[in-house]
Design a protein around this motif. Structure first.
Motif, PDB file in Angstrom:
ATOM      1  N   LYS A 134      -2.812 -20.372 -28.273  1.00 44.64           N
ATOM      2  CA  LYS A 134      -3.297 -19.342 -27.363  1.00 44.64           C
ATOM      3  C   LYS A 134      -2.909 -17.956 -27.894  1.00 44.64           C
ATOM      4  O   LYS A 134      -3.682 -17.012 -27.801  1.00 44.64           O
ATOM      5  N   LYS A 135      -1.707 -17.868 -28.391  1.00 42.95           N
ATOM      6  CA  LYS A 135      -1.256 -16.573 -28.925  1.00 42.95           C
ATOM      7  C   LYS A 135      -2.122 -16.136 -30.108  1.00 42.95           C
ATOM      8  O   LYS A 135      -2.494 -14.972 -30.224  1.00 42.95           O
ATOM      9  N   LEU A 136      -2.416 -17.065 -31.006  1.00 45.69           N
ATOM     10  CA  LEU A 136      -3.230 -16.740 -32.175  1.00 45.69           C
ATOM     11  C   LEU A 136      -4.634 -16.330 -31.776  1.00 45.69           C
ATOM     12  O   LEU A 136      -5.200 -15.388 -32.352  1.00 45.69           O
ATOM     13  N   LEU A 137      -5.146 -16.991 -30.874  1.00 47.82           N
ATOM     14  CA  LEU A 137      -6.498 -16.664 -30.436  1.00 47.82           C
ATOM     15  C   LEU A 137      -6.527 -15.270 -29.811  1.00 47.82           C
ATOM     16  O   LEU A 137      -7.485 -14.525 -29.973  1.00 47.82           O
ATOM     17  N   ALA A 138      -5.433 -14.943 -29.115  1.00 47.96           N
ATOM     18  CA  ALA A 138      -5.385 -13.630 -28.475  1.00 47.96           C
ATOM     19  C   ALA A 138      -5.380 -12.501 -29.501  1.00 47.96           C
ATOM     20  O   ALA A 138      -5.865 -11.414 -29.247  1.00 47.96           O
ATOM     21  N   ASN A 139      -4.788 -12.701 -30.744  1.00 49.33           N
ATOM     22  CA  ASN A 139      -4.671 -11.657 -31.789  1.00 49.33           C
ATOM     23  C   ASN A 139      -5.583 -11.946 -32.989  1.00 49.33           C
ATOM     24  O   ASN A 139      -5.338 -11.456 -34.105  1.00 49.33           O
ATOM     25  N   TYR A 140      -6.549 -12.701 -32.822  1.00 53.65           N
ATOM     26  CA  TYR A 140      -7.387 -13.134 -33.937  1.00 53.65           C
ATOM     27  C   TYR A 140      -8.126 -11.960 -34.576  1.00 53.65           C
ATOM     28  O   TYR A 140      -8.234 -11.874 -35.797  1.00 53.65           O
ATOM     29  N   GLY A 141      -8.616 -11.015 -33.809  1.00 57.35           N
ATOM     30  CA  GLY A 141      -9.422  -9.917 -34.360  1.00 57.35           C
ATOM     31  C   GLY A 141      -8.628  -9.067 -35.350  1.00 57.35           C
ATOM     32  O   GLY A 141      -9.067  -8.800 -36.482  1.00 57.35           O
ATOM     33  N   ALA A 142      -7.410  -8.633 -34.972  1.00 57.71           N
ATOM     34  CA  ALA A 142      -6.591  -7.778 -35.861  1.00 57.71           C
ATOM     35  C   ALA A 142      -6.180  -8.534 -37.112  1.00 57.71           C
ATOM     36  O   ALA A 142      -6.205  -8.023 -38.222  1.00 57.71           O
TER      37      ALA A 142
END
Length: 813
Positions: free
Chosen positions: A76-84
């Motif tokens: 979930k954490k990775l998905l939340a920061n995937y764009g940057a």
């Protein structure tokens, strides 16, 4: 390089794959309740009893559930920061592609640079090598050009030299040689310096210099003529200088032709010598001639020497000049300083050409040739002349007495005037004032001259074989420091006074010299006066050193002269002791004049020679006594005759010494010396008589007779009473004066009496304390030798062994 395309789905799959393979490394999160519970459960399980298999299975299931929960949370954490993250990852890939492209370009450039055939490195290295070779060739060409220019300059200079030599211009030719030598000495580079051309040109310059030097010698030889005395004329020495000098032909080193002969003037030659800096060397013979053959004979024989000088010379129109010295006994000018000055004026005017000037000679903007020659050449001549004047004239003119110092003032004035003139002409400087220094210290020179004269006269007196005498009391009559004394023996100091003795005239003359010298010292300066005092000390030292050596044989073999020498030393010492009283104010430079070293030395020398003479007479007396044969068997006539001759010889020697010495020695010294000898004789006789073991009655009388012969010596002391009384003072008891000077004489008299007395008379004297001069053992041995062994002898010997009567013995003493 094209960038690699990465889709979001593929990146997601990559992250999930990574998480699934590494879930045990996820960090602990306290916010997750299941994680906390599991930790507590694990902690409590450590202290619980052993778990069953069901418990373990349940626990594993719990752990697995927790792990899956953590994985889901991370995702979930990775998905939340995937764009940057995706943008950063894409930028990194672009950077990687650029770096790879740069590396490929660098590899390409390195390949092109390091290529062994066509690479840039090889091209640059080839260019550098070529540039270095070109630079070396350029430098070599520059050195060659410098060398050519250098040799060209030297060649031009040497060509000028030949041209000057052809025209007889010696000065200019000399300058050319100097310039060429200087140029050759500073080559532009090492190659030129080591070139055989340089060596050749240097050798050529040396030959040309020799040619110049030879020409200068020839020109000087043609210009200066020296004439020495001959039997045909009375001219002692003559100097002639030609002003028109013929130039000799000279073979040129670089030409087959000879230089054309011509002539030059004296000033041109002088200028050439000066500027070529060879004047002192080339004109040294002229300098020596002027010193040795003109000035020296003029100074040493000024009353017989006549100077003839050509003073009418005008250099501009003259062809030469001359100076001559003639020997004409008794017809000299008598004015030494005027003659010497005229010689130097001739040198200054006619040789150094002080009055001649031209644009080339004696130019005002430079030091003139005359000044140069006068300073460097003439100064040596002038200093030598002043030294000769000081040594040969002024030193001889130093007065021998104090009154002559005033007469010396005119000589001093003339000497300083000459020196002033020489300084004005440039021959001397203020630092060269030898004559003024001499005359200003005339008192020192006077004292030195006085010292030499004093020592010379003193030496003649000392070495004289004349030993005439004079009574000291006659000399003291006119001496206020000496009190009158009447009668033999009435003297103040009985041990050392020589008032009643006689001395040699030598001593009086030496004392007179010392006193007169000290009186002269009183009128001199503080610097000079002590020199005269030192001269008197030197005279005394000379006397002490020379007298015992030069007259050694006489003083040794003639007793009277040895005693006279003793008196002389004591007299001189006495007179030196009176010097401070004679010179109460001292002398300049010395508040008190004393001879603290000389007086003890004289007295020591006097005592030494007195002791030598006494010892010699003692040996002669002992040799006479040796003829007595230890006085054995005197009852035999032959032995008695030998002993009698021996004793008479002793008496004869004593009478001879008494006659010889009484008129020479002071009374106290006479009696002491004679008493010392007689005491030695009496001791010897007593000793030998006491050593006799058996003395017969006849022999005893014979021995007494022999002892009686020596009694004739007593009359030598008949007049000594006043001396003994003066010496003993209140202790004097009207005794025989011989006992004072001969301590063993009373014992000798008693011994003679014992030889004649009976046994009873001997014991009577013993009991009266009259034989106290003999030790108990001595007296016992004598009695045993004279008297036979009897009970009476035994009894008396026992009495003698008990010692002399105390009270009587003390009274006798």
């Amino acid at each position: 390089m094209a960038p690699t395309a990465v889709s979001p789905h593929s990146f997601t799959r990559s992250v999930l794959a990574h998480l699934s393979s590494d879930t045990t490394q996820l960090p602990y999160s306290p916010s997750h309740p299941s994680q906390t519970t599991t930790a507590a459960s694990l902690d409590s399980s450590l202290n619980a009893p052993p778990a069953t298999s069901d418990d373990l299975v349940q626990t594993v299931a719990t752990i697995d559930t927790e792990i899956q929960a953590i994985k889901a949370q991370v995702y979930k954490k990775l998905l939340a920061n995937y764009g940057a993250f995706s943008e950063a990852f894409e930028y990194t890939l672009e950077i990687k592609d650029k770096i790879d492209d740069l590396l490929e370009q660098a590899d390409s450039m390195a390949s092109r640079t390091t290529d062994p055939e066509n690479g840039l490195r090889q091209t640059v290295m080839s260019a550098l090598v070529e540039h270095h070779e070109i630079s070396h060739r350029v430098q070599e060409n520059n050195r060659i050009m410098e060398g050519l220019e250098h040799f060209s300059r030297v060649g031009d200079i040497l060509s000028q030299y030949e041209a000057f030599m052809d025209s007889g211009k010696i000065l200019e030719a000399g300058h050319c040689i100097q310039q060429a030598a200087k140029t050759l000495a500073h080559p532009p580079n090492a190659g030129v310096a080591s070139s055989h051309i340089t060596r050749s040109l240097t050798d050529q310059c040396a030959r040309m210099t020799e040619a110049i030097d030879q020409m200068l010698d020839d020109l000087i030889a043609n210009a200066i003529h020296y004439q020495h005395p001959t039997d045909d004329n009375n001219t002692q020495f003559k100097l002639t200088i030609s002003y028109d000098i013929k130039v000799p032909p000279l073979a040129l080193p670089r030409s087959s032709m000879n230089s054309a002969p011509g002539s030059i003037r004296w000033h041109a030659l002088i200028r050439a010598l000066t500027l070529l800096d060879v004047a002192r060397e080339k004109l040294r013979p002229l300098q020596k001639f002027l010193i040795r053959h003109v000035l020296q004979p003029l100074i040493e024989h000024h009353n017989d020497a006549v100077i003839l000088i050509d003073n009418s010379t005008n250099y501009a129109s003259a062809t030469g000049t001359s100076l001559s010295l003639e020997q004409d006994p008794g017809h000299g000018s008598g004015d030494l300083f005027r003659d010497v000055l005229s010689v130097f004026e001739f040198i200054h005017r006619n040789i150094f050409l002080n009055d001649y000037s031209s644009p080339e000679f004696n130019a005002e903007e430079f030091s003139s040739d005359t000044e140069i020659l006068t300073h460097f050449l003439g100064r040596n001549i002038a200093k030598e002349a002043c030294a000769m004047i000081s040594k040969s004239y002024l030193s001889q003119a130093v007065p021998s007495d104090i009154n002559g110092l005033q007469d010396f003032a005119s000589i001093a004035l003339a000497a300083t005037h000459l020196e002033d003139e020489l300084i004005a002409l440039g021959f001397l400087t203020e630092a060269d004032r030898e004559l003024r220094e001499f005359v200003e210290n005339i008192d020192i020179h006077y004292t030195n001259n006085k010292r030499d004269t004093l020592l010379k006269q003193g030496r003649a007196v000392i070495m004289s074989e004349d030993f005439k005498t004079i009574q000291v009391k006659d000399l003291d009559k006119d001496d206020d420091l000496e009190k009158e004394s009447d009668g033999w023996g009435r003297i103040a100091d009985t041990d050392t006074d020589v008032k009643e003795s006689c001395i040699s005239l030598k001593a009086k003359q030496l004392v007179d010299m010392i006193l007169s010298t000290l009186h002269e010292a009183g009128s001199l300066s503080e610097n000079a006066s002590p020199h005269l005092y030192n001269a008197t000390c030197s005279l005394i030292d000379l006397y002490r050193a020379l007298m015992p050596v030069h007259h050694a044989r006489t003083l040794t073999n003639v007793p009277a002269l040895a005693i006279l020498f003793y008196n002389d030393c004591m007299y001189i010492a006495r007179e030196l002791e009176k010097v401070p009283a004679r010179l109460e104010d001292g002398i300049p430079g010395m508040d008190e004049v004393q001879y603290d070293d000389s007086i003890p030395a004289l007295k020591t020398l006097a005592k030494k020679w007195l002791d030598i003479q006494v010892q010699k007479q003692r040996e002669e007396l002992m040799e006479s006594i040796d003829g007595a044969g230890e006085f054995r068997d005197c009852s035999v006539d032959n032995n008695f005759d030998a002993c009698e001759r021996s004793m008479k010889q002793v008496v004869l020697v004593f009478k001879h010494l008494g006659k010889a010495w009484k008129s020479t020695l002071s009374p106290m010294t006479f009696y002491k010396v004679l008493g010392q000898l007689l005491n030695e004789v009496s001791k010897r006789v007593i000793k030998e008589l006491e050593e006799l073991n058996d003395i017969s009655e006849k022999e005893s009388h014979k021995l007494a007779t022999l002892c009686g012969l020596l009694f004739e010596c007593e009359d030598q002391f008949d007049s000594a009473g006043p001396l003994v009384e003066a010496a003993k003072g209140d202790a004097y008891d009207d005794e025989d004066p011989i006992y004072f000077f001969v301590p063993t004489w009373q014992k000798f008299q008693l011994l003679a009496d014992i030889l004649e007395l009976s046994f009873a008379e001997i014991m009577t004297r013993f009991r009266a304390g009259q034989l106290h001069m003999f030790e108990e053992g001595e007296l016992s041995d004598l009695i045993c030798a004279i008297f036979a062994d009897t009970p009476l002898r035994k009894h008396n010997l026992e009495e003698i062994e008990q010692g002399h009567p105390v009270a009587l013995s003390h009274h006798a003493h």
